[in-house]
Design an enzyme around this catalytic site. Structure first.
Site, PDB file in Angstrom:
ATOM      1  N   GLY A  53     -19.906 -43.628 -12.694  1.00 47.32           N
ATOM      2  CA  GLY A  53     -19.388 -43.903 -14.033  1.00 47.32           C
ATOM      3  C   GLY A  53     -17.882 -43.952 -14.127  1.00 47.32           C
ATOM      4  O   GLY A  53     -17.292 -43.459 -15.084  1.00 47.32           O
ATOM      5  N   HIS A 111      -7.995 -34.408 -14.475  1.00 42.05           N
ATOM      6  CA  HIS A 111      -7.192 -34.806 -15.637  1.00 42.05           C
ATOM      7  C   HIS A 111      -7.193 -33.761 -16.735  1.00 42.05           C
ATOM      8  O   HIS A 111      -6.899 -34.074 -17.881  1.00 42.05           O
ATOM      9  CB  HIS A 111      -7.704 -36.153 -16.185  1.00 42.05           C
ATOM     10  CG  HIS A 111      -7.441 -37.292 -15.253  1.00 42.05           C
ATOM     11  ND1 HIS A 111      -8.126 -38.477 -15.313  1.00 42.05           N
ATOM     12  CD2 HIS A 111      -6.580 -37.403 -14.207  1.00 42.05           C
ATOM     13  CE1 HIS A 111      -7.688 -39.286 -14.347  1.00 42.05           C
ATOM     14  NE2 HIS A 111      -6.757 -38.664 -13.667  1.00 42.05           N
TER      15      HIS A 111
END
Ligand code: BV8
Ligand code: ZN
Length: 249
Positions: A186, A119
């Site tokens: 996570g 990203h």
């Protein structure tokens, strides 16, 4: 009866290629807010309102200010023991890669070298007109800024509705489909196509380990789910692995 960490370490002892796929949760213990936790970034504002090109064109000042605020947080935080454990893992296996959704650069700051950023990276910014990169190192504008060509300057992150960087994504798929073990650490695993990475790994026969504070969308396909803080669990796995490794050497 082996506990879950011992099961994971057993697999690591014969693994040639290990991949760690991470999301915002791996940086939570560094003090970087996640997206979807109770105090997450998205709780106050919806992603479409901020992390999209339309939002940026509709309100370039607001989006610029939001990313300046997040870049400023990055100057005040450090990698945590979870990042350092992942960085140490790189030297323990024949092949190792980090595939991250995070834009905070903390893996590299902790010493990880083979890192694929699906990203983008909040520390990089470019002009939407001439695509020139701009160093905003020590400036945190609260209003939109323009390139000398007049174009607006935006963060080099992947917004909703935007394609992932082709090379990073393709390389990450190759890693996911050829590794022996993939750790999903996570991440709520709800953002696509990044969330396909653990799914591709599992489909290709990798041993899938999830480390999270809660169960997620991919917990039911994981071989082992370790519930807890990544900054505590990852160092434990590395320590136990090194202990077993010396024992069998
Ligand atoms: C695409 C970068 C299409 C910017 C991000 C409608 C319109 C357009 C697209 C879509 C749409 N509907 C669906 C889509 C697809 C969309 C999508 O998946 N939406 C979801 C929300 C349904 N995807 C996209 O738009 C992607 N592009 O599809 O393009 C296309 C196709 C062809 C041609 C052209 C275009 C682009 C997606 C990328 C969006 N960018 N961020 C920025 O950061 O500002 S998303 C954002 O979510 C972050 O990148 C983040 O990394 C990512 C995933 O979130 P997580 O990292 O998992 O974080 P989260 O808070 O959710 O979870 C934290 C987890 O950690 C929790 O599970 C928690 O329990 C755990 N945790 C917390 N503390 C700890 C812990 N675990 C361990 N230890 C702890 N201490
Ligand atoms: Zn320009």
């Amino acid at each position: 009866m082996k506990n879950n960490i011992e099961k994971v370490v057993d697999k690591l002892l014969t693994a040639k290629f290990v991949v760690v796929f991470t999301g915002a949760g791996v940086s939570a213990e560094s003090g970087v807010p996640t997206f979807r936790d109770k105090d997450g970034l998205w709780q106050k504002l919806k992603p479409e309102e901020l992390a999209s090109f339309d939002a940026f064109m509709r309100n370039p000042d607001l989006v610029t200010e939001w990313y300046s605020h997040r870049r400023k947080i990055m100057t005040q935080v450090q990698p945590n023991p979870g990042h350092y454990a992942i960085a140490e893992m790189e030297s323990l296996f024949e092949q190792f890669a980090v595939v991250t959704q995070n834009v905070d650069n903390l893996h590299r700051r902790a010493g990880s070298r083979r890192v694929y950023e699906l990203h983008g990276n909040i520390e990089r910014n470019y002009c939407i007109k001439c695509k020139k990169y701009h160093e905003l190192k020590d400036i945190f504008p609260d209003k939109a800024i323009r390139c000398e060509c007049g174009g607006l300057i935006r963060p080099d992150v992947v917004w909703f509705g935007e394609m992932l960087p082709e090379d990073q994504y393709q390389e990450s798929i190759v890693c996911a489909t050829s590794c022996d073990i993939l750790f999903s650490v996570g991440t709520s695993a709800v953002v696509y196509p990044a969330a396909y990475i653990p799914i591709y790994a599992k489909r290709s026969g990798a041993f899938l380990v999830e480390i999270n504070m809660n169960f997620t969308e991919i917990s039911d396909i994981a071989d082992v789910v370790l519930i807890g803080k990544s900054g505590e669990i990852l160092p434990k796995i590395v320590e136990e692995f090194k202990k077993q490794k010396t024992r069998i050497a």
